[in-house]
Design a protein around this motif. Structure first.
Motif, PDB file in Angstrom:
ATOM      1  N   ASN A   1     -12.938 -18.498 -22.711  1.00 34.73           N
ATOM      2  CA  ASN A   1     -13.656 -19.609 -22.089  1.00 34.73           C
ATOM      3  C   ASN A   1     -12.933 -20.201 -20.881  1.00 34.73           C
ATOM      4  O   ASN A   1     -13.539 -20.959 -20.116  1.00 34.73           O
ATOM      5  N   VAL A   2     -11.665 -19.863 -20.714  1.00 33.03           N
ATOM      6  CA  VAL A   2     -10.937 -20.314 -19.524  1.00 33.03           C
ATOM      7  C   VAL A   2     -11.545 -19.704 -18.267  1.00 33.03           C
ATOM      8  O   VAL A   2     -11.466 -20.273 -17.178  1.00 33.03           O
ATOM      9  N   PHE A   3     -12.200 -18.564 -18.411  1.00 35.33           N
ATOM     10  CA  PHE A   3     -12.719 -17.843 -17.244  1.00 35.33           C
ATOM     11  C   PHE A   3     -14.255 -17.897 -17.152  1.00 35.33           C
ATOM     12  O   PHE A   3     -14.874 -17.058 -16.508  1.00 35.33           O
ATOM     13  N   LYS A   4     -14.858 -18.907 -17.808  1.00 32.50           N
ATOM     14  CA  LYS A   4     -16.307 -19.085 -17.717  1.00 32.50           C
ATOM     15  C   LYS A   4     -16.698 -19.269 -16.254  1.00 32.50           C
ATOM     16  O   LYS A   4     -16.091 -20.042 -15.525  1.00 32.50           O
ATOM     17  N   GLY A   5     -17.746 -18.561 -15.861  1.00 35.04           N
ATOM     18  CA  GLY A   5     -18.178 -18.602 -14.471  1.00 35.04           C
ATOM     19  C   GLY A   5     -17.749 -17.372 -13.696  1.00 35.04           C
ATOM     20  O   GLY A   5     -18.259 -17.104 -12.607  1.00 35.04           O
ATOM     21  N   GLN A   6     -16.790 -16.617 -14.249  1.00 38.34           N
ATOM     22  CA  GLN A   6     -16.370 -15.353 -13.641  1.00 38.34           C
ATOM     23  C   GLN A   6     -17.453 -14.312 -13.921  1.00 38.34           C
ATOM     24  O   GLN A   6     -17.877 -14.136 -15.064  1.00 38.34           O
ATOM     25  N   GLY A   7     -17.909 -13.627 -12.889  1.00 34.40           N
ATOM     26  CA  GLY A   7     -18.932 -12.615 -13.089  1.00 34.40           C
ATOM     27  C   GLY A   7     -18.401 -11.380 -13.790  1.00 34.40           C
ATOM     28  O   GLY A   7     -17.192 -11.171 -13.880  1.00 34.40           O
ATOM     29  N   PHE A   8     -19.313 -10.561 -14.287  1.00 33.91           N
ATOM     30  CA  PHE A   8     -18.931  -9.303 -14.925  1.00 33.91           C
ATOM     31  C   PHE A   8     -18.829  -8.210 -13.860  1.00 33.91           C
ATOM     32  O   PHE A   8     -19.776  -7.958 -13.126  1.00 33.91           O
ATOM     33  N   ASP A   9     -17.668  -7.588 -13.746  1.00 34.02           N
ATOM     34  CA  ASP A   9     -17.457  -6.466 -12.829  1.00 34.02           C
ATOM     35  C   ASP A   9     -16.860  -5.331 -13.629  1.00 34.02           C
ATOM     36  O   ASP A   9     -15.755  -5.457 -14.160  1.00 34.02           O
ATOM     37  N   ASP A  10     -17.590  -4.249 -13.703  1.00 31.40           N
ATOM     38  CA  ASP A  10     -17.179  -3.139 -14.564  1.00 31.40           C
ATOM     39  C   ASP A  10     -15.804  -2.619 -14.193  1.00 31.40           C
ATOM     40  O   ASP A  10     -14.960  -2.386 -15.040  1.00 31.40           O
ATOM     41  N   LYS A  11     -15.561  -2.430 -12.888  1.00 33.10           N
ATOM     42  CA  LYS A  11     -14.236  -1.962 -12.465  1.00 33.10           C
ATOM     43  C   LYS A  11     -14.149  -2.054 -10.950  1.00 33.10           C
ATOM     44  O   LYS A  11     -15.159  -2.133 -10.242  1.00 33.10           O
ATOM     45  N   PHE A  12     -12.933  -2.054 -10.439  1.00 32.77           N
ATOM     46  CA  PHE A  12     -12.698  -2.067  -8.999  1.00 32.77           C
ATOM     47  C   PHE A  12     -12.015  -0.755  -8.626  1.00 32.77           C
ATOM     48  O   PHE A  12     -10.949  -0.427  -9.132  1.00 32.77           O
ATOM     49  N   VAL A  13     -12.663   0.028  -7.760  1.00 27.90           N
ATOM     50  CA  VAL A  13     -12.150   1.358  -7.401  1.00 27.90           C
ATOM     51  C   VAL A  13     -11.309   1.246  -6.135  1.00 27.90           C
ATOM     52  O   VAL A  13     -11.697   0.589  -5.178  1.00 27.90           O
ATOM     53  N   TYR A  14     -10.145   1.888  -6.150  1.00 25.92           N
ATOM     54  CA  TYR A  14      -9.318   1.927  -4.939  1.00 25.92           C
ATOM     55  C   TYR A  14      -8.766   3.337  -4.769  1.00 25.92           C
ATOM     56  O   TYR A  14      -8.728   4.130  -5.704  1.00 25.92           O
ATOM     57  N   ARG A  15      -8.342   3.657  -3.547  1.00 25.44           N
ATOM     58  CA  ARG A  15      -7.805   4.985  -3.241  1.00 25.44           C
ATOM     59  C   ARG A  15      -6.297   4.918  -3.090  1.00 25.44           C
ATOM     60  O   ARG A  15      -5.763   3.997  -2.505  1.00 25.44           O
ATOM     61  N   ARG A  16      -5.651   5.897  -3.637  1.00 20.20           N
ATOM     62  CA  ARG A  16      -4.194   5.994  -3.488  1.00 20.20           C
ATOM     63  C   ARG A  16      -3.897   7.211  -2.622  1.00 20.20           C
ATOM     64  O   ARG A  16      -4.018   8.349  -3.054  1.00 20.20           O
ATOM     65  N   ASP A  17      -3.511   7.034  -1.341  1.00 15.84           N
ATOM     66  CA  ASP A  17      -3.230   8.131  -0.412  1.00 15.84           C
ATOM     67  C   ASP A  17      -1.824   8.653  -0.633  1.00 15.84           C
ATOM     68  O   ASP A  17      -0.940   8.499   0.213  1.00 15.84           O
ATOM     69  N   ALA A  18      -1.582   9.226  -1.774  1.00 21.58           N
ATOM     70  CA  ALA A  18      -0.244   9.749  -2.070  1.00 21.58           C
ATOM     71  C   ALA A  18       0.065  10.919  -1.142  1.00 21.58           C
ATOM     72  O   ALA A  18      -0.801  11.703  -0.784  1.00 21.58           O
ATOM     73  N   LYS A  19       1.325  11.021  -0.716  1.00 20.67           N
ATOM     74  CA  LYS A  19       1.739  12.130   0.144  1.00 20.67           C
ATOM     75  C   LYS A  19       2.622  13.073  -0.646  1.00 20.67           C
ATOM     76  O   LYS A  19       3.402  12.652  -1.490  1.00 20.67           O
ATOM     77  N   VAL A  20       2.510  14.375  -0.323  1.00 20.67           N
ATOM     78  CA  VAL A  20       3.323  15.375  -1.000  1.00 20.67           C
ATOM     79  C   VAL A  20       4.040  16.220   0.038  1.00 20.67           C
ATOM     80  O   VAL A  20       3.604  16.351   1.177  1.00 20.67           O
ATOM     81  N   GLU A  21       5.173  16.766  -0.333  1.00 20.95           N
ATOM     82  CA  GLU A  21       5.950  17.629   0.555  1.00 20.95           C
ATOM     83  C   GLU A  21       5.456  19.076   0.421  1.00 20.95           C
ATOM     84  O   GLU A  21       5.365  19.604  -0.677  1.00 20.95           O
ATOM     85  N   ARG A  22       5.118  19.726   1.572  1.00 21.83           N
ATOM     86  CA  ARG A  22       4.709  21.128   1.538  1.00 21.83           C
ATOM     87  C   ARG A  22       5.452  21.870   2.655  1.00 21.83           C
ATOM     88  O   ARG A  22       5.191  21.645   3.838  1.00 21.83           O
ATOM     89  N   GLY A  23       6.372  22.728   2.304  1.00 23.70           N
ATOM     90  CA  GLY A  23       7.099  23.540   3.284  1.00 23.70           C
ATOM     91  C   GLY A  23       7.794  22.713   4.342  1.00 23.70           C
ATOM     92  O   GLY A  23       7.850  23.104   5.509  1.00 23.70           O
ATOM     93  N   GLY A  24       8.309  21.557   3.944  1.00 29.89           N
ATOM     94  CA  GLY A  24       9.044  20.740   4.897  1.00 29.89           C
ATOM     95  C   GLY A  24       8.168  19.821   5.717  1.00 29.89           C
ATOM     96  O   GLY A  24       8.653  19.031   6.519  1.00 29.89           O
ATOM     97  N   TRP A  25       6.859  19.911   5.581  1.00 30.62           N
ATOM     98  CA  TRP A  25       5.943  19.065   6.358  1.00 30.62           C
ATOM     99  C   TRP A  25       5.268  18.047   5.413  1.00 30.62           C
ATOM    100  O   TRP A  25       5.099  18.281   4.237  1.00 30.62           O
ATOM    101  N   ASN A  26       4.907  16.934   5.961  1.00 30.61           N
ATOM    102  CA  ASN A  26       4.120  15.972   5.204  1.00 30.61           C
ATOM    103  C   ASN A  26       2.648  16.305   5.351  1.00 30.61           C
ATOM    104  O   ASN A  26       2.122  16.294   6.461  1.00 30.61           O
ATOM    105  N   TRP A  27       2.022  16.664   4.274  1.00 27.85           N
ATOM    106  CA  TRP A  27       0.599  17.011   4.315  1.00 27.85           C
ATOM    107  C   TRP A  27      -0.194  15.914   3.579  1.00 27.85           C
ATOM    108  O   TRP A  27       0.127  15.544   2.467  1.00 27.85           O
ATOM    109  N   ARG A  28      -1.226  15.407   4.227  1.00 32.23           N
ATOM    110  CA  ARG A  28      -2.085  14.421   3.561  1.00 32.23           C
ATOM    111  C   ARG A  28      -3.104  15.158   2.687  1.00 32.23           C
ATOM    112  O   ARG A  28      -3.620  16.188   3.083  1.00 32.23           O
ATOM    113  N   LEU A  29      -3.347  14.623   1.508  1.00 32.81           N
ATOM    114  CA  LEU A  29      -4.289  15.272   0.591  1.00 32.81           C
ATOM    115  C   LEU A  29      -5.689  15.288   1.194  1.00 32.81           C
ATOM    116  O   LEU A  29      -6.096  14.385   1.924  1.00 32.81           O
ATOM    117  N   SER A  30      -6.451  16.345   0.847  1.00 34.96           N
ATOM    118  CA  SER A  30      -7.837  16.416   1.294  1.00 34.96           C
ATOM    119  C   SER A  30      -8.660  15.355   0.567  1.00 34.96           C
ATOM    120  O   SER A  30      -8.221  14.772  -0.416  1.00 34.96           O
TER     121      SER A  30
END
Length: 1024
Positions: free
Chosen positions: A23-52
């Protein structure tokens, strides 16, 4: 061996704790989930490649709060008002949007509460990412176990599971899973895993190759988790708070029985409430106090006083006796005038020790030489080893006494010893074989002595059970395990005595359910004192600490807390008020065998309890009542005005319900117990229930004192049937009433539907959800005199408006399902009821859905109870009650027993509360004994019960009169303090009416049943 499965119930107080957070949060709407992207980088042959795009890692975080600080504070204040908690002026010690405190006494299920809170926060608002932070390995392992054993229970209610894991810096894939999953996810982490100097603790903040060059803390904080602190008072100070901020919490929930740093408190279930509502075990203490007399070398241990029917009180003593082979200590049961000098075979140290008095009221033993001992005292010099032997023996004695009573109820009894050194219990020979050490040997020696006494009794299922248990297998040690598999002393965490050895807790928790089975021979458990937090087994009934040095009041409280949970039977059913009624504290009693005296131990324990009650109101003043929110009896929440607060105060003073210091008096408590409270003033009559709840919240010193009893108080061990039972008159009565019955209820659902519709249309009132807008201006010199508060603002005007819940609520309710569950009616029947009520009545649902459902359930259940009485009929079966139901209750406190003359047993076990030194039941029994027309009577045991559709009902008395003295010679009575049916709950009235129907069907019309408040009232009925 089949592992027991705990059965969990929906407990009202736990639901209140959950709703207080929601009841402390009465008035807060229902939101199923919040989606975000994590642009993790990985090392490939000495180069930084961004994931597709296809390879991008997706995360599901908690949606941010839409409420601002003012909204949250307003909601908190409303919750605090409803829960009679001191109101916050502003948000305190925020971690995230706010920090909420929930205070719950040890043993009342706070872990269950915050797990359920997790599910409710997900259901109401869609939040799904949670972190449970704990202060130690012990609590961490216990929390993980709780998630495991409640999994199916919550699946049944919510249709989903919580995915939980224990944080391990060496297994970081689970953090990715935590982040990627859209379901409820819980990470359990102990404070040392991120708030210490060790390498493993630092890994959470380091970029790690095996974690794709990311920092684990960054992945965690991106989820905006809700942080739950379990026992925050044990987690250190400011450094911990700063570390917790790294989690980027949405908000923080703090759960403890003893908060040290205080935030915004929203719910309190303290030791006072837990005991008063019978949610934890009652504590009794067996103290051992050494009383050295200068120049005396006599040894006497005065254990306790025994009371038996038709015998004077006797004392159980241990003293030294001279034999040809040497001097031995022996235990004897002695009477007044017994001479220890003669009994010891003329040992000089006992000259003058002839018993002059054995007093069960004062619990004392006096000798002719003037020396007086209290039960539990040792006279003479006592080495530590001898003291430990007495403690172990007393634990075994207490265990057997309790076990015999609980065995037939399907409840296994466990006893727990805490020791400092494993080597005092177990040792290893040259080949690595495990052998007994000092405490192990003492235990087996003393166990065999006590066992021999029991095996000399008549054969019974309990004696048969004892015969099948090998003494070497009935005790076991739960300790840390080294690499060789040997039991060793537990390692402790820095600056603490809490063990960090997972091996010990794994064993404790793994065997938790197994230990509760009668098939498992282990009944006595030895464990390292550092492991005390790991023990929360509900069937621990004895706790004994075998270690040097005294404990602080907080340490005593913590050790006692290991045994406070209510016990479970072989079916995993909690032995609470629903199962046992008024017998809860007779069955659920924790005995502490203390090495210090009773008074010292209890004083320390009570000090700890009082310290934890710091925030409880201590005086019933007009100011205390003014401003509190209560129900007006029609379902509306109202605020007690200043005038009404003064009216309540004058009511208390006028009726001697408060003393000169505004403390609640025994007069109020007596009238409350006996249903004879004086009428409240007209101005607060409609809020009767809420007002009396407020009065009962005022601190009661007597209750704190009564929470702990002396385990050495004289007891009545046996209470056999006597000659009164076999009198012709009572045997005739017993023959008439001792049949068992079945009932049948014949009514069609159409009638219930019609009556329920009428009741709802007439009596359903739902509190409207409102908000108040207050406009003020800063005061100036001209209007300073108009200020009536501590602020510098002057209220200009205010307006209260109805809240449009249809627009503001996105919560989805299963209206029909909730009412169906609450009333135990089919969904089809519920639909017909709801369709039949007026539109105006049904529209109340939109105004306040929760209140609508709760009150609809109550009103339908009341109607159902009334109809059950009208349509119930009883049929006699061939089964009868065995006379053993009178003697199943053993070892009753002598102070609660009345020595009767005409009762079918020598002692009447008195229930209820005292009034002017006597209870209603005791006064009634005394009147029966004095009445010349009464031949014999029985205080009927709880085992004698009448089945009803609500629950089984047990009348109080069966009375046989001499023929010719009254019209009705047989009477079944229920004694009540009030004859006003309005003072009884609907359910209680319904059970009484069912009993009347049953006894009216008996073939012999001389058997009458009624409710009376004294013997004169009974005579008026039987002579009518």
């Amino acid at each position: 061996m089949n592992e027991m499965k705990f059965k969990f119930k929906i407990q009202p107080y736990q639901t209140e704790a959950v709703e207080s957070v929601i009841n402390v949060f009465k008035g807060q709407g229902f939101d199923d989930k919040f989606v975000y992207r994590r642009d993790a980088k990985v090392e490939r042959g000495g180069w930084n490649w961004r994931l597709s795009e296809d390879e991008l890692l997706m995360g599901f975080a908690n949606k941010a709060l839409t409420l601002d600080s003012k909204d949250i504070l307003s909601n908190i204040q409303k919750v605090q008002n409803d829960n009679n908690v001191k109101q916050s002026d502003n948000l305190t010690g925020k971690l995230g949007a706010c920090s909420l405190d929930v205070e719950m006494e040890t043993g009342t299920g706070k872990t269950y509460v915050y797990i359920k809170t997790i599910f409710e926060l997900n259901k109401k608002y869609g939040w799904s990412k949670f972190i449970v932070v704990v202060p130690s390995i012990a609590i961490r392992e216990g929390v993980a176990k709780s998630f495991k054993i409640t999994k199916d229970h919550f699946m049944e209610y919510y249709g989903k599971k919580a995915h939980y894991f224990v944080y391990d810096s060496k297994d970081l894939t689970k953090i990715d899973d935590f982040s990627k999953s859209p379901d409820i996810n819980v990470m359990i982490i102990n404070i040392q895993a991120f708030n210490a100097r060790g390498k493993d603790a630092r890994r959470i903040s380091m970029k790690l190759d095996e974690f794709e060059s990311r920092r684990p803390i960054d992945v965690i904080k991106a989820n905006h988790p809700i942080v739950i602190l379990d026992e925050p008072q044990k987690m250190g100070g400011s450094a911990t708070k700063e570390s917790l901020k790294e989690f980027n919490p949405l908000f923080c929930l703090n759960y403890s029985a003893t908060h040290k740093d205080h935030h915004d408190l929203v719910y309190v279930l303290d030791a006072f409430d837990a005991y008063n509502n019978k949610l934890v075990k009652k504590i009794e203490v067996k103290g051992i106090e050494v009383k050295n007399l200068q120049g005396k070398d006599s040894y006497i241990f005065f254990e306790n006083i025994l009371i038996s029917p038709n015998k004077p009180p006797m004392a159980k003593l241990e003293f030294e006796v001279k034999h040809k082979a040497g001097i031995k200590r022996e235990t004897r049961i002695l009477s007044e005038d017994d001479d220890l000098y003669a009994l010891s075979k003329d040992m000089e140290q006992y000259k003058g020790y002839r018993i002059s008095d054995i007093n069960p009221v004062t619990n004392t033993l006096s000798f002719t030489n003037g020396i007086k001992l209290y039960a539990g005292e040792v006279l003479g010099n006592l080495e530590e080893k001898e003291l430990r032997r007495i403690q172990i023996r007393e634990t075994i004695l207490s265990h057997f006494e309790k076990e015999e009573e609980l065995f037939e109820k399907g409840i296994k009894t466990l006893s727990l010893f805490f020791i400092d050194e494993v080597s005092k219990y177990r040792r290893y020979d040259e080949k690595g074989n495990e052998l007994n050490s000092e405490y192990g040997d003492i235990f087996e020696e003393e166990y065999k002595k006590v066992l021999d006494e029991y095996l000399n009794r008549f054969e019974s299922p309990y004696i048969k059970y004892l015969k099948n248990i090998d003494v070497t297998k009935t005790h076991a040690g739960y300790f840390s395990i080294d690499k060789q598999g040997h039991k060793v002393n537990s390692k402790t965490e820095r600056g603490s005595d809490i063990s960090s050895d997972i091996s010990a807790y794994d064993l404790i928790l793994k065997d938790k359910e197994i230990l509760l089975s009668f098939e498992n021979p282990v009944r006595f458990i030895f464990s390292h004192s550092a492991l005390r937090e790991g023990w929360d087994n509900p069937n621990v009934f004895q706790i004994c600490t075998l270690k040097q040095g005294g404990n602080s009041s907080s340490q005593k409280r913590q050790e006692v807390g290991r045994g406070l949970r209510l016990a479970v039977n072989q079916k995993g059913e909690r032995q609470d008020v629903n199962e046992l009624g008024t017998e809860v504290h007779n069955i659920n009693k924790l005995t502490v065998i203390a090495s210090d005296g009773y008074k010292d131990f209890v004083a320390d324990l009570q000090k700890g309890i009082r310290e934890d009650l710091y925030d409880r109101p201590t005086r019933a003043t007009a100011d205390y009542f003014t401003g509190k929110v209560v129900s007006d009896g029609k379902g509306n929440s109202v605020v007690i005005s200043e005038k009404q607060g003064k009216d309540i105060y004058r009511y208390l003073a006028r009726n001697n319900y408060i003393d000169d210091n505004d403390k609640i008096t025994s007069c109020y408590k007596d009238d409350l117990a006996n249903n004879t409270l004086k009428e409240l003033p007209e101005s607060v009559q409609e809020m009767k229930e809420g007002v009396h709840n407020l009065i009962q919240c005022v601190f009661d010193e007597d209750l704190v004192n009564n929470m702990i009893s002396n385990g050495r108080d004289a007891k009545v061990p046996e209470n056999a049937l006597n000659d009164n039972f076999y009198k012709k008159e009572f045997q005739t009565l017993w023959g008439l009433i001792n049949h068992k019955y079945t009932y049948r209820v014949d009514f069609n659902s159409d009638e219930l539907i019609k009556n329920a519709i009428r009741n709802l249309n007439k009596n359903l009132f739902v509190s409207k959800m409102r908000y108040t807008v207050t406009i003020g201006q800063q005061a100036n010199e001209q209007n300073l005199d108009k200020l009536n508060n501590d602020t510098s603002f002057l209220v200009k005007n205010s307006s209260t408006k109805d809240l449009n819940t249809e627009q503001n609520s996105s919560v989805r309710y299963d209206l029909i399902g909730k009412i169906s569950d609450g009333t135990k009616l089919t969904r089809k029947t519920v639909v017909k009821i709801l369709k039949g009520i007026n539109k105006e009545t049904f529209d109340m649902y939109k105004e306040n859905p929760e209140d609508f459902m709760a009150k609809t359930i109550r009103l339908i259940k009341d109607e159902k109870a009334t109809m059950l009485v009208e349509h119930i009929s009883y049929n006699k079966t061939e089964n009868t009650y065995d006379t053993s139901i009178f003697t199943t209750k053993k070892n009753s406190d002598a102070s609660k027993c009345y020595r009767a003359q005409k009762n079918v047993q020598d002692y009447v076990l008195i229930d209820g509360y005292a009034k002017d030194g006597k209870s209603i039941e005791k006064t009634f029994a005394e009147s029966l004994d004095l009445a010349s027309e009464v031949c014999a009577y029985a205080k009927l045991p709880r085992g004698f019960s009448i089945p009803t559709p609500l629950e089984n009902y047990s009348p109080d008395w069966a009375i046989a009169f001499y023929k010719g003295t009254v019209k009705h010679i047989f009477f079944i009575a229920e004694t009540k303090g009030s004859m006003n049916s309005l003072d009884l709950r609907v359910g209680e009235n319904a059970k009484i009416e069912c009993a009347k129907k049953l006894f009216n069907t008996l073939s012999n019309r001389d058997v009458v049943y009624d409710v009376v408040d004294n013997y004169e009232h009974l005579l008026d009925i039987v002579r009518a």
